[in-house]
Design an enzyme around this catalytic site. Structure first.
Site, PDB file in Angstrom:
ATOM      1  CB  CYS A  11     -48.573  -5.278  16.905  1.00 22.76           C
ATOM      2  SG  CYS A  11     -48.066  -6.445  15.627  1.00 22.76           S
ATOM      3  CG  ASP A 133     -39.313  -4.764  17.332  1.00 23.14           C
ATOM      4  OD1 ASP A 133     -39.256  -4.339  18.498  1.00 23.14           O
ATOM      5  OD2 ASP A 133     -39.890  -5.829  17.023  1.00 23.14           O
TER       6      ASP A 133
HETATM    7  O1  LIG Z   1     -45.182  -9.986  18.796  1.00 21.99           O
HETATM    8  C1  LIG Z   1     -44.724 -11.054  18.388  1.00 21.99           C
HETATM    9  O2  LIG Z   1     -44.920 -12.118  19.010  1.00 21.99           O
HETATM   10  C2  LIG Z   1     -43.935 -11.116  17.120  1.00 21.99           C
HETATM   11  C3  LIG Z   1     -43.272 -12.279  16.812  1.00 21.99           C
HETATM   12  C4  LIG Z   1     -42.552 -12.384  15.638  1.00 21.99           C
HETATM   13  C5  LIG Z   1     -42.468 -11.320  14.767  1.00 21.99           C
HETATM   14  C6  LIG Z   1     -43.111 -10.135  15.065  1.00 21.99           C
HETATM   15  C7  LIG Z   1     -43.838 -10.003  16.235  1.00 21.99           C
HETATM   16  N1  LIG Z   1     -44.433  -8.806  16.573  1.00 21.99           N
HETATM   17  C8  LIG Z   1     -44.421  -7.713  15.668  1.00 21.99           C
HETATM   18  C9  LIG Z   1     -44.650  -6.350  16.184  1.00 21.99           C
HETATM   19  O3  LIG Z   1     -44.879  -5.453  15.383  1.00 21.99           O
HETATM   20  C10 LIG Z   1     -44.504  -6.010  17.656  1.00 21.99           C
HETATM   21  O4  LIG Z   1     -45.421  -5.008  17.953  1.00 21.99           O
HETATM   22  C11 LIG Z   1     -43.061  -5.525  17.893  1.00 21.99           C
HETATM   23  O5  LIG Z   1     -42.201  -6.611  17.776  1.00 21.99           O
HETATM   24  C12 LIG Z   1     -42.882  -4.901  19.299  1.00 21.99           C
HETATM   25  O6  LIG Z   1     -43.257  -5.777  20.302  1.00 21.99           O
HETATM   26  P1  LIG Z   1     -43.033  -5.399  21.853  1.00 21.99           P
HETATM   27  O7  LIG Z   1     -41.569  -5.293  22.088  1.00 21.99           O
HETATM   28  O8  LIG Z   1     -43.670  -6.504  22.615  1.00 21.99           O
HETATM   29  O9  LIG Z   1     -43.723  -4.101  22.093  1.00 21.99           O
END
Ligand SMILES: O=C(O)c1ccccc1NCC(=O)[C@H](O)[C@H](O)COP(=O)(O)O
Length: 213
Positions: A11, A133
């Site tokens: 992502c 999440d």
């Molecule tokens: O990643 C972002 O900046 C984000 C911002 C706002 C809404 C969603 C977002 N990401 C979506 C995802 O699916 C990410 O992979 C998920 O939040 C996990 O992120 P992480 O904790 O950094 O692995």
């Protein structure tokens, strides 16, 4: 739990060369964030032509936060997205509208110690997948994992993406081995990044090797 056969979603992609490099590893899904408040906001970086180059085996996921249905529909059409991920406070009613428009949906839920899986029930009819999440200061991309024990309370038949702070260490931990029910997919983001929006290809290679071995 065996890593083998889990689907992988990478992502927060937006750099064209990095997208091509990651696509060569053949993840199952690639996520593009259409939320201006994100450090990984993709508009202005990607084009429909770039996404059209992706191998057909990689499903393109558009990630939205509290966006209007019409804007989501127009974006799906413009970029030929395969799925939409709703990562804010979207209602079951909006999920129904999108489903009726023929759009495949992933509904994300922010999980903490007080999360109740009853919150997911009204979404089951309209969503193809759930994504769990970690609740944090931002809607997503917080980079921290939640306590996976909580998932024991998830009895939904809807397949789910495990998300939130996944990295090569916690994915090879005892806690991950014990995790039940088994996720359908792993959603990786900041744990596999050099900087926001730029993925570490070597780390992703190691992840792909784990799910294929
Ligand atoms: O990643 C972002 O900046 C984000 C911002 C706002 C809404 C969603 C977002 N990401 C979506 C995802 O699916 C990410 O992979 C998920 O939040 C996990 O992120 P992480 O904790 O950094 O692995």
């Amino acid at each position: 739990m065996e890593m083998k056969d889990l689907k992988i979603k990478v992502c927060g992609m937006r750099d064209p060369e990095n997208i091509r490099q990651v696509a060569a590893l053949q993840p199952d899904y690639m996520g593009f964030i259409f939320y201006e408040g994100s450090k990984r906001y993709c508009e202005g970086y990607i084009t429909p032509e770039l996404l059209a180059e992706l191998p057909s085996g990689i499903q393109k996921v558009g990630v939205f936060v509290n966006e209007a249905t019409e804007v989501i529909r127009a974006t799906v059409e413009r970029y030929d997205l395969d799925l939409v991920q709703l990562h804010g406070r979207e209602t079951p009613g909006q999920c129904r509208e999108l489903k009726e428009a023929g759009i495949k949906l992933i509904k994300a839920f922010s999980v903490d110690d007080r999360f109740s899986f009853e919150n997911t029930l009204l979404y089951e009819r309209y969503c193809d997948y759930f994504l769990f999440d970690t609740r944090g200061n931002n809607y997503g991309g917080n980079g921290t994992a939640f306590d996976w024990e909580i998932l024991k309370g998830n009895f939904s038949p809807i397949p789910y993406f495990l998300s939130g702070g996944l990295n090569l260490d916690n994915l090879q931990s005892k806690e991950f081995e014990k995790l039940r029910p088994k996720p359908f997919a792993l959603d990786v983001n900041s744990g596999f990044e050099i900087e926001p929006g730029l993925k570490d290809v070597e780390k992703l290679k190691r992840l792909m090797a784990l799910v294929k071995s």
